[in-house]
Write a protein that holds these residues in place. Structure first.
Motif, PDB file in Angstrom:
ATOM      1  N   VAL A 191       0.837  -1.199   0.000  1.00  0.00           N
ATOM      2  CA  VAL A 191       0.000   0.000   0.000  1.00  0.00           C
ATOM      3  C   VAL A 191       0.875   1.253   0.000  1.00  0.00           C
ATOM      4  CG1 VAL A 191      -1.768   1.296   1.244  1.00  0.00           C
ATOM      5  CG2 VAL A 191      -1.918  -1.193   1.098  1.00  0.00           C
ATOM      6  N   ARG A 192       1.974   1.219   0.733  1.00  0.00           N
ATOM      7  CA  ARG A 192       2.906   2.364   0.722  1.00  0.00           C
ATOM      8  C   ARG A 192       3.448   2.591  -0.695  1.00  0.00           C
ATOM      9  NH1 ARG A 192       6.715   4.960   4.488  1.00  0.00           N
ATOM     10  NH2 ARG A 192       8.689   5.431   3.433  1.00  0.00           N
ATOM     11  N   THR A 193       3.814   1.500  -1.380  1.00  0.00           N
ATOM     12  CA  THR A 193       4.330   1.609  -2.749  1.00  0.00           C
ATOM     13  C   THR A 193       3.276   2.166  -3.690  1.00  0.00           C
ATOM     14  OG1 THR A 193       5.871  -0.231  -2.409  1.00  0.00           O
ATOM     15  CG2 THR A 193       5.305   0.325  -4.685  1.00  0.00           C
ATOM     16  N   ILE A 194       2.039   1.671  -3.578  1.00  0.00           N
ATOM     17  CA  ILE A 194       0.945   2.166  -4.410  1.00  0.00           C
ATOM     18  C   ILE A 194       0.778   3.670  -4.200  1.00  0.00           C
ATOM     19  CG2 ILE A 194      -1.566   2.129  -4.733  1.00  0.00           C
ATOM     20  CD1 ILE A 194      -1.448  -0.851  -3.833  1.00  0.00           C
ATOM     21  N   ASN A 195       0.721   4.082  -2.947  1.00  0.00           N
ATOM     22  CA  ASN A 195       0.459   5.487  -2.638  1.00  0.00           C
ATOM     23  C   ASN A 195       1.589   6.417  -3.053  1.00  0.00           C
ATOM     24  OD1 ASN A 195      -2.076   4.976  -1.588  1.00  0.00           O
ATOM     25  ND2 ASN A 195      -1.375   4.894   0.539  1.00  0.00           N
ATOM     26  N   SER A 196       2.793   5.887  -3.147  1.00  0.00           N
ATOM     27  CA  SER A 196       3.932   6.724  -3.547  1.00  0.00           C
ATOM     28  C   SER A 196       3.790   7.235  -4.971  1.00  0.00           C
ATOM     29  CB  SER A 196       5.242   5.940  -3.399  1.00  0.00           C
ATOM     30  OG  SER A 196       5.325   4.906  -4.374  1.00  0.00           O
ATOM     31  N   LYS A 197       2.913   6.583  -5.744  1.00  0.00           N
ATOM     32  CA  LYS A 197       2.721   6.960  -7.152  1.00  0.00           C
ATOM     33  C   LYS A 197       1.429   7.737  -7.369  1.00  0.00           C
ATOM     34  CE  LYS A 197       5.051   2.632  -8.312  1.00  0.00           C
ATOM     35  NZ  LYS A 197       4.902   1.279  -8.924  1.00  0.00           N
ATOM     36  N   LEU A 198       0.724   8.063  -6.270  1.00  0.00           N
ATOM     37  CA  LEU A 198      -0.581   8.706  -6.383  1.00  0.00           C
ATOM     38  C   LEU A 198      -0.592  10.074  -5.721  1.00  0.00           C
ATOM     39  CD1 LEU A 198      -2.839   5.662  -5.347  1.00  0.00           C
ATOM     40  CD2 LEU A 198      -2.448   6.502  -7.677  1.00  0.00           C
ATOM     41  N   PRO A 199      -1.415  10.987  -6.231  1.00  0.00           N
ATOM     42  CA  PRO A 199      -1.598  12.260  -5.515  1.00  0.00           C
ATOM     43  C   PRO A 199      -2.287  12.000  -4.183  1.00  0.00           C
ATOM     44  CG  PRO A 199      -3.176  12.056  -7.329  1.00  0.00           C
ATOM     45  CD  PRO A 199      -2.208  10.923  -7.476  1.00  0.00           C
ATOM     46  N   ALA A 200      -2.110  12.889  -3.240  1.00  0.00           N
ATOM     47  CA  ALA A 200      -2.618  12.683  -1.881  1.00  0.00           C
ATOM     48  C   ALA A 200      -4.110  12.374  -1.865  1.00  0.00           C
ATOM     49  CB  ALA A 200      -2.320  13.914  -1.027  1.00  0.00           C
ATOM     50  N   ALA A 201      -4.892  13.023  -2.702  1.00  0.00           N
ATOM     51  CA  ALA A 201      -6.351  12.843  -2.697  1.00  0.00           C
ATOM     52  C   ALA A 201      -6.774  11.467  -3.204  1.00  0.00           C
ATOM     53  CB  ALA A 201      -7.006  13.925  -3.544  1.00  0.00           C
ATOM     54  N   LYS A 202      -5.887  10.761  -3.883  1.00  0.00           N
ATOM     55  CA  LYS A 202      -6.228   9.471  -4.483  1.00  0.00           C
ATOM     56  C   LYS A 202      -5.634   8.289  -3.715  1.00  0.00           C
ATOM     57  CE  LYS A 202      -8.398  11.180  -8.108  1.00  0.00           C
ATOM     58  NZ  LYS A 202      -9.837  10.931  -8.358  1.00  0.00           N
ATOM     59  N   ARG A 203      -4.916   8.548  -2.652  1.00  0.00           N
ATOM     60  CA  ARG A 203      -4.220   7.475  -1.949  1.00  0.00           C
ATOM     61  C   ARG A 203      -5.193   6.538  -1.234  1.00  0.00           C
ATOM     62  NH1 ARG A 203       0.548  11.328   0.503  1.00  0.00           N
ATOM     63  NH2 ARG A 203       1.719  11.547  -1.459  1.00  0.00           N
ATOM     64  N   ILE A 204      -4.759   5.289  -1.101  1.00  0.00           N
ATOM     65  CA  ILE A 204      -5.555   4.256  -0.442  1.00  0.00           C
ATOM     66  C   ILE A 204      -5.231   4.246   1.051  1.00  0.00           C
ATOM     67  CG2 ILE A 204      -5.899   1.759  -0.249  1.00  0.00           C
ATOM     68  CD1 ILE A 204      -5.333   1.572  -3.255  1.00  0.00           C
ATOM     69  N   ARG A 205      -6.251   4.180   1.853  1.00  0.00           N
ATOM     70  CA  ARG A 205      -6.042   4.085   3.294  1.00  0.00           C
ATOM     71  C   ARG A 205      -6.003   2.609   3.686  1.00  0.00           C
ATOM     72  NH1 ARG A 205      -9.321   6.081   8.456  1.00  0.00           N
ATOM     73  NH2 ARG A 205      -7.530   6.432   9.818  1.00  0.00           N
ATOM     74  N   LEU A 206      -5.052   2.238   4.523  1.00  0.00           N
ATOM     75  CA  LEU A 206      -4.972   0.883   5.065  1.00  0.00           C
ATOM     76  C   LEU A 206      -5.546   0.923   6.477  1.00  0.00           C
ATOM     77  CD1 LEU A 206      -3.995  -2.031   4.582  1.00  0.00           C
ATOM     78  CD2 LEU A 206      -1.834  -1.389   5.669  1.00  0.00           C
ATOM     79  N   VAL A 207      -6.654   0.223   6.673  1.00  0.00           N
ATOM     80  CA  VAL A 207      -7.376   0.277   7.943  1.00  0.00           C
ATOM     81  C   VAL A 207      -7.172  -1.025   8.716  1.00  0.00           C
ATOM     82  CG1 VAL A 207      -9.651   0.489   9.025  1.00  0.00           C
ATOM     83  CG2 VAL A 207      -9.095   1.836   6.978  1.00  0.00           C
ATOM     84  N   ALA A 208      -6.648  -0.927   9.919  1.00  0.00           N
ATOM     85  CA  ALA A 208      -6.467  -2.080  10.801  1.00  0.00           C
ATOM     86  C   ALA A 208      -7.772  -2.334  11.554  1.00  0.00           C
ATOM     87  CB  ALA A 208      -5.327  -1.821  11.781  1.00  0.00           C
ATOM     88  N   LEU A 209      -8.243  -3.581  11.547  1.00  0.00           N
ATOM     89  CA  LEU A 209      -9.533  -3.916  12.136  1.00  0.00           C
ATOM     90  C   LEU A 209      -9.455  -4.477  13.551  1.00  0.00           C
ATOM     91  CD1 LEU A 209     -11.337  -5.615   9.109  1.00  0.00           C
ATOM     92  CD2 LEU A 209     -11.650  -3.292   9.960  1.00  0.00           C
ATOM     93  N   ASP A 210      -8.320  -5.043  13.925  1.00  0.00           N
ATOM     94  CA  ASP A 210      -8.256  -5.759  15.197  1.00  0.00           C
ATOM     95  C   ASP A 210      -8.491  -4.802  16.376  1.00  0.00           C
ATOM     96  OD1 ASP A 210      -7.803  -8.578  15.919  1.00  0.00           O
ATOM     97  OD2 ASP A 210      -6.245  -7.775  17.206  1.00  0.00           O
ATOM     98  N   PRO A 211      -9.089  -5.286  17.469  1.00  0.00           N
ATOM     99  CA  PRO A 211      -9.364  -4.418  18.621  1.00  0.00           C
ATOM    100  C   PRO A 211      -8.131  -3.647  19.091  1.00  0.00           C
ATOM    101  CG  PRO A 211     -10.467  -6.511  18.917  1.00  0.00           C
ATOM    102  CD  PRO A 211      -9.611  -6.650  17.681  1.00  0.00           C
TER     103      PRO A 211
END
Length: 357
Positions: free
Chosen positions: A127-147
Motif C-alpha cells: 500500500v505504501r508503494t501504491i500510494n507513492s505513485k498517487l496524488p494525496a487525494a487518491k491514496r488508499i487508506r490501510l485500515v487495521a480492524l483488530d481491537p
C-alpha cells in the motif's frame, strides 16, 4: 431447557475422497473478477486462508494492479491492531516510520503470533508503494480492524474486554467508523469464515454482541456487499473446482455448486458448544443443518492445490523482551481462545538461539 449458544468451531482434518463433479459457471481471471466486483459493490470481502503463500502471491498481484487505486478508497485488514492506526496512516502515506515501530501494528494484535509472517507486513509495504505513485487525494487508506488492545494494560483476564474475544463486532464498528459512514469503497481481507453472510449453528442473523463480520454487513448493507471465499488444497470445496486454473473466480448464484450444501466450506465436522441446564454441551452439526452454499457466499476464488505455509522468520525471536511478552500473553489468551502456544514460542526462541530462559 435453557440453551445459550457459545460460538466455537472445532477444526478437524479434511477427509479424503473422490473429486466432486459439479458443473459451475465459466470461471474468470481472479484479478479481473475482483476488480469487476469493486466496480459494482462498495464493499468486497476477500476471505483469506491464513499464512497461505499461494493466496498471498495473488493478493500482491491484485494490490499492485494499476487499476486498483481507481476503484477503492481503503483496504481493511484483520492483520493489524487499530490502536496503531495513526502510525499506519503515516507509513502508507510515505512518512518516516521505523520498522521496529511499525511492527507493533501486527505484533500487538489480540491473537499472539498470528501476523508475524512477512506476507502480512508485505500488505503494508504494498500500500505504501501504491500510494507513492498517487496524488494525496487518491491514496488508499490501510485500515487495521483488530481491537485496539494496549497490552501493557492487560495483566489479568478481567482486563481483556469480553467482546474482544469475538473480535468481529469490533471490526464492524471500526469499518463503519473509518470507512462506511464516509461513503468510501473498501476491499476487506479477513479470514474466510468471518465473511459468511450467516454463521452457525442456526445460520440466522445474530445480535450485535456476537455477529460475524459478514453477518453484520448482510444485516446493515444487504445489497452492497460481495463475498469471495477462498478454495485451496485438496478439500471438498477445492475438489469441486477440479480442472480450473489457479487464480480463477467462479460466481455461485444459480449454479449446481451454489446449490450444494455449505458444509463443503468446513472440515468433515463442525462442533459447536451450547449451555444446557447450566452445563457446556458439544453439538455436531449435521449436513441438514447447513444452508446452500450460495446463501453464504457470492463467489469462490480457487488458488490451486498448494497449501504451502509462508515462512515464519526466526531472527525476530532473538528479542528476549518479545519472547517474554509472548509467553505472558499466551498464558492470558489460553483462557480466551483456547489455544496454548507455549511450545511454539519456546521452539521459536530455540531456533533463533535466543538465551531467554
Amino acid at each position: 431447557m435453557i440453551a445459550n449458544w457459545i460460538f466455537s468451531v472445532t477444526v478437524s482434518v479434511m477427509l479424503p475422497g473422490a473429486p466432486v463433479s459439479t458443473p459451475v459457471q465459466q470461471p474468470m481471471s481472479g484479478v479481473e473478477a475482483v476488480l469487476s466486483a469493486l466496480d459494482k459493490y462498495p464493499i468486497v470481502l476477500m476471505g483469506e486462508f491464513h499464512w497461505n503463500s499461494q493466496q498471498h502471491r495473488f493478493i500482491q498481484q491484485l494490490l499492485r494492479d494499476p487499476r486498483l487505486p481507481g476503484k477503492i478508497d481503503a483496504i481493511a485488514i484483520e492483520a493489524g491492531n487499530s490502536l496503531y492506526q495513526p502510525l499506519i496512516d503515516r507509513y502508507v502515506n510515505g512518512g518516516d516510520v521505523p520498522r521496529d515501530s511499525l511492527q507493533l501494528a501486527w505484533r500487538n494484535a489480540t491473537v499472539p503470533l498470528a501476523w508475524d509472517r512477512p506476507i502480512y507486513s508485505g500488505i503494508y509495504d504494498a500500500v505504501r508503494t501504491i500510494n507513492s505513485k498517487l496524488p494525496a487525494a487518491k491514496r488508499i487508506r490501510l485500515v487495521a480492524l483488530d481491537p485496539p488492545i494496549e497490552w501493557k494494560n492487560v495483566n489479568k483476564l478481567e482486563d481483556f474486554p469480553r467482546i474482544w474475544g469475538y473480535r468481529d463486532p469490533v471490526w464492524v464498528e471500526t469499518l463503519e467508523r473509518e470507512v462506511l459512514t464516509k461513503n468510501r469503497k473498501v476491499l476487506v481481507l479477513a479470514g474466510g469464515l468471518h465473511i459468511l453472510r450467516r454463521d452457525p449453528p442456526d445460520f440466522q442473523p445474530k445480535g450485535s454482541d456476537r455477529f460475524g463480520l459478514g453477518d453484520a454487513l448482510a444485516q446493515r448493507y444487504p445489497s452492497r456487499v460481495f463475498r469471495i471465499y477462498p478454495a485451496t488444497g485438496s478439500g471438498k470445496l477445492a475438489r469441486s473446482m477440479a480442472g480450473r486454473k489457479p487464480g480463477s473466480l467462479v460466481r455461485v448464484a444459480g449454479t449446481a455448486l451454489g446449490r450444494q450444501s455449505s458444509q463443503i466450506l468446513w472440515p468433515s465436522s463442525v462442533t459447536m458448544f451450547r449451555r444446557v441446564n447450566g452445563k457446556t454441551v458439544p453439538y455436531t452439526l449435521g449436513k441438514k443443518d447447513y444452508p446452500p452454499l450460495a446463501t453464504l457466499v457470492d463467489a469462490i476464488l480457487y488458488y490451486g492445490s498448494d497449501t504451502t505455509t509462508a515462512p515464519l522468520p526466526v531472527d525476530q525471536y532473538r528479542d528476549c523482551a518479545y519472547i517474554t511478552e509472548l509467553r505472558r500473553r499466551n498464558a492470558l489468551m489460553i483462557q480466551v481462545f483456547g489455544l496454548d502456544q507455549a511450545e511454539l514460542i519456546d521452539s521459536l526462541a530455540r531456533q533463533a538461539r535466543a538465551d531467554c530462559g
